[in-house]
Design a protein around this motif. Structure first.
Motif, PDB file in Angstrom:
ATOM      1  N   SER A  13      -3.478 -12.621   6.334  1.00  0.00           N
ATOM      2  CA  SER A  13      -2.383 -12.087   7.161  1.00  0.00           C
ATOM      3  C   SER A  13      -2.893 -11.248   8.329  1.00  0.00           C
ATOM      4  O   SER A  13      -2.140 -10.997   9.279  1.00  0.00           O
ATOM      5  CB  SER A  13      -1.435 -11.243   6.290  1.00  0.00           C
ATOM      6  N   SER A  14      -4.128 -10.812   8.283  1.00  0.00           N
ATOM      7  CA  SER A  14      -4.655  -9.948   9.356  1.00  0.00           C
ATOM      8  C   SER A  14      -6.184  -9.949   9.318  1.00  0.00           C
ATOM      9  O   SER A  14      -6.796 -10.563   8.437  1.00  0.00           O
ATOM     10  CB  SER A  14      -4.141  -8.505   9.182  1.00  0.00           C
ATOM     11  N   ARG A  36      -0.493 -12.378  -0.007  1.00  0.00           N
ATOM     12  CA  ARG A  36       0.898 -11.943  -0.202  1.00  0.00           C
ATOM     13  C   ARG A  36       1.758 -12.352   0.982  1.00  0.00           C
ATOM     14  O   ARG A  36       2.942 -12.639   0.838  1.00  0.00           O
ATOM     15  CB  ARG A  36       0.950 -10.425  -0.377  1.00  0.00           C
ATOM     16  N   ASN A  77     -11.918 -13.398   0.561  1.00  0.00           N
ATOM     17  CA  ASN A  77     -11.945 -12.394   1.632  1.00  0.00           C
ATOM     18  C   ASN A  77     -11.002 -11.219   1.400  1.00  0.00           C
ATOM     19  O   ASN A  77     -11.304 -10.099   1.836  1.00  0.00           O
ATOM     20  CB  ASN A  77     -11.613 -13.075   2.963  1.00  0.00           C
ATOM     21  N   TYR A 141     -14.276   1.616  -3.819  1.00  0.00           N
ATOM     22  CA  TYR A 141     -14.627   0.540  -2.884  1.00  0.00           C
ATOM     23  C   TYR A 141     -16.116   0.192  -2.985  1.00  0.00           C
ATOM     24  O   TYR A 141     -16.473  -0.989  -3.096  1.00  0.00           O
ATOM     25  CB  TYR A 141     -14.265   0.971  -1.457  1.00  0.00           C
ATOM     26  N   THR A 174     -10.224  -4.074  12.417  1.00  0.00           N
ATOM     27  CA  THR A 174      -9.107  -4.648  11.654  1.00  0.00           C
ATOM     28  C   THR A 174      -8.198  -3.517  11.164  1.00  0.00           C
ATOM     29  O   THR A 174      -8.562  -2.341  11.266  1.00  0.00           O
ATOM     30  CB  THR A 174      -9.646  -5.391  10.403  1.00  0.00           C
TER      31      THR A 174
HETATM   32  N1  LIG Z   1     -13.031  -4.157   8.543  1.00  0.00           N
HETATM   33  C1  LIG Z   1     -14.244  -3.796   8.172  1.00  0.00           C
HETATM   34  O1  LIG Z   1     -14.920  -3.016   8.854  1.00  0.00           O
HETATM   35  C2  LIG Z   1     -14.837  -4.359   6.914  1.00  0.00           C
HETATM   36  C3  LIG Z   1     -16.173  -4.061   6.621  1.00  0.00           C
HETATM   37  C4  LIG Z   1     -16.743  -4.563   5.471  1.00  0.00           C
HETATM   38  C5  LIG Z   1     -15.998  -5.382   4.632  1.00  0.00           C
HETATM   39  N2  LIG Z   1     -14.696  -5.656   4.940  1.00  0.00           N
HETATM   40  C6  LIG Z   1     -13.952  -6.540   4.014  1.00  0.00           C
HETATM   41  O2  LIG Z   1     -13.324  -7.550   4.766  1.00  0.00           O
HETATM   42  C7  LIG Z   1     -12.237  -8.093   4.005  1.00  0.00           C
HETATM   43  C8  LIG Z   1     -11.031  -8.236   4.912  1.00  0.00           C
HETATM   44  O3  LIG Z   1     -10.638  -6.939   5.345  1.00  0.00           O
HETATM   45  P1  LIG Z   1     -10.143  -6.629   6.825  1.00  0.00           P
HETATM   46  O4  LIG Z   1     -11.059  -5.610   7.392  1.00  0.00           O
HETATM   47  O5  LIG Z   1      -9.907  -7.897   7.561  1.00  0.00           O
HETATM   48  O6  LIG Z   1      -8.798  -5.836   6.517  1.00  0.00           O
HETATM   49  P2  LIG Z   1      -7.265  -6.277   6.497  1.00  0.00           P
HETATM   50  O7  LIG Z   1      -6.868  -6.739   7.853  1.00  0.00           O
HETATM   51  O8  LIG Z   1      -6.568  -5.124   5.882  1.00  0.00           O
HETATM   52  O9  LIG Z   1      -7.244  -7.525   5.530  1.00  0.00           O
HETATM   53  C9  LIG Z   1      -7.072  -7.427   4.140  1.00  0.00           C
HETATM   54  C10 LIG Z   1      -6.410  -8.706   3.678  1.00  0.00           C
HETATM   55  O10 LIG Z   1      -6.300  -8.661   2.237  1.00  0.00           O
HETATM   56  C11 LIG Z   1      -4.968  -9.037   1.908  1.00  0.00           C
HETATM   57  N3  LIG Z   1      -4.507  -8.428   0.663  1.00  0.00           N
HETATM   58  C12 LIG Z   1      -4.393  -7.095   0.405  1.00  0.00           C
HETATM   59  N4  LIG Z   1      -3.870  -6.914  -0.815  1.00  0.00           N
HETATM   60  C13 LIG Z   1      -3.657  -8.158  -1.335  1.00  0.00           C
HETATM   61  C14 LIG Z   1      -3.138  -8.641  -2.566  1.00  0.00           C
HETATM   62  N5  LIG Z   1      -2.723  -7.797  -3.532  1.00  0.00           N
HETATM   63  N6  LIG Z   1      -3.058  -9.982  -2.749  1.00  0.00           N
HETATM   64  C15 LIG Z   1      -3.440 -10.828  -1.779  1.00  0.00           C
HETATM   65  N7  LIG Z   1      -3.977 -10.443  -0.598  1.00  0.00           N
HETATM   66  C16 LIG Z   1      -4.056  -9.114  -0.384  1.00  0.00           C
HETATM   67  C17 LIG Z   1      -4.134  -8.533   3.075  1.00  0.00           C
HETATM   68  O11 LIG Z   1      -2.926  -9.244   3.146  1.00  0.00           O
HETATM   69  P3  LIG Z   1      -1.499  -8.693   2.732  1.00  0.00           P
HETATM   70  O12 LIG Z   1      -1.539  -7.177   2.790  1.00  0.00           O
HETATM   71  O13 LIG Z   1      -0.607  -9.329   3.721  1.00  0.00           O
HETATM   72  O14 LIG Z   1      -1.296  -9.192   1.336  1.00  0.00           O
HETATM   73  C18 LIG Z   1      -5.021  -8.879   4.246  1.00  0.00           C
HETATM   74  O15 LIG Z   1      -4.811 -10.198   4.667  1.00  0.00           O
HETATM   75  C19 LIG Z   1     -12.046  -7.145   2.829  1.00  0.00           C
HETATM   76  O16 LIG Z   1     -12.620  -7.700   1.658  1.00  0.00           O
HETATM   77  C20 LIG Z   1     -12.815  -5.911   3.241  1.00  0.00           C
HETATM   78  O17 LIG Z   1     -13.255  -5.147   2.143  1.00  0.00           O
HETATM   79  C21 LIG Z   1     -14.104  -5.163   6.053  1.00  0.00           C
END
Ligand SMILES: NC(=O)c1ccc[n+]([C@@H]2O[C@H](COP(=O)([O-])OP(=O)(O)OC[C@H]3O[C@@H](n4cnc5c(N)ncnc54)[C@H](OP(=O)(O)O)[C@@H]3O)[C@@H](O)[C@H]2O)c1
Length: 236
Positions: A13-14, A36, A77, A141, A174
């Motif tokens: 979704s994002s 979701r 992811n 985390y 993000t």
């Molecule tokens: N951004 C960073 O700097 C960074 C760095 C290292 C690792 N990461 C990792 O990258 C991945 C993606 O994160 P992001 O940074 O892109 O953040 P984000 O935009 O918040 O994406 C998180 C995603 O997980 C989904 N999600 C959350 N709760 C959920 C649930 N109960 N069931 C199904 N889907 C769910 C969200 O969708 P909905 O809320 O719509 O369900 C959203 O699509 C994560 O694993 C994060 O730990 C991010």
């Protein structure tokens, strides 16, 4: 049916997941998003489908139907930062939700994927540098990402014929980073550093992560099991 293969990706979704889903469609993959909320940006797109699933609901995780082809790639992811507090203040329910989403759901999905899906396959996890550095305020985390890195390491040894990797995306622009910047110094002592990284334009674009991951997926020359996405050069 696409020549490239099928990608199943959670959390579309994002952020990083949405960027990967978009780039995968542009690159000729058939994409099944799981999460979701479906991204409006992909509504009606060719070769796109969305399976609604709260990944903290393990019955829903176990019931998820994979859309597969001759070559299928699973990208675990979806993730959450979990409770951002000193360890003693982390609520049990918040710890559990973090572990369900970041560890248990990807492990259960991957176990079923390896058993049920035929043909060529690859598995990726969105890992984190936080798996390898202790970050005060992020106990759940850091622990969850360390668990998923090690899970990838073990599976990679058990299934040497299947590319299985966890990639570290760096600090990516993000909604999760926005959430980090909205925490307090009391709960998260490093918050000022993350605000500075954002304000000085040091965050990686989700599209850059997507381009590099798709390069790894398409390449026969794979990196180590756990790798920083910054080391990938799509023009090489
Ligand atoms: N951004 C960073 O700097 C960074 C760095 C290292 C690792 N990461 C990792 O990258 C991945 C993606 O994160 P992001 O940074 O892109 O953040 P984000 O935009 O918040 O994406 C998180 C995603 O997980 C989904 N999600 C959350 N709760 C959920 C649930 N109960 N069931 C199904 N889907 C769910 C969200 O969708 P909905 O809320 O719509 O369900 C959203 O699509 C994560 O694993 C994060 O730990 C991010």
């Amino acid at each position: 049916m696409s020549d490239k293969g099928n990608i199943i990706i959670t959390g579309v979704s994002s952020g990083i997941g949405l960027a990967i889903a978009k780039a995968a469609l542009e690159n000729g993959y058939v994409v099944q998003g799981v999460g979701r909320n479906a991204p409006e940006a992909l509504e009606g797109a060719d070769c796109w489908s969305f399976s609604a699933c709260d990944l903290t609901d393990l019955a829903a995780v176990d019931a998820l139907k994979f859309q597969t082809g001759a070559h299928t790639i699973l990208i675990n992811n979806a993730g959450t930062l979990g409770p951002v507090v000193q360890g003693e203040n982390a609520m049990g329910s918040d710890i559990e939700a973090c572990m369900l989403l970041n560890v248990t759901a990807p492990m259960r999905l991957t176990a079923r994927f390896l058993k049920e899906v035929e043909g060529d396959k690859q598995v990726y996890f969105t890992g984190s540098g936080a798996a390898q550095y202790a970050i005060p305020g992020w106990s759940a985390y850091c622990a969850s990402k360390a668990a998923i890195h090690m899970y990838a390491e073990v599976l990679a040894q058990e299934y040497p014929q299947v590319p299985i990797h966890a990639f570290k995306p760096g600090k990516v622009d993000t909604p999760m980073q926005a959430q980090i910047r909205n925490t307090t110094t009391e709960n998260f002592p490093s918050v000022a550093h993350f605000i500075e990284e954002y304000e000085t334009g040091n965050l990686v674009k989700p599209e850059t992560v997507a381009e590099r991951l798709l390069h790894v997926i398409a390449s026969d020359d794979k990196p180590g099991v756990v790798f920083p996405i910054s080391q990938i050069n799509p023009t090489s």
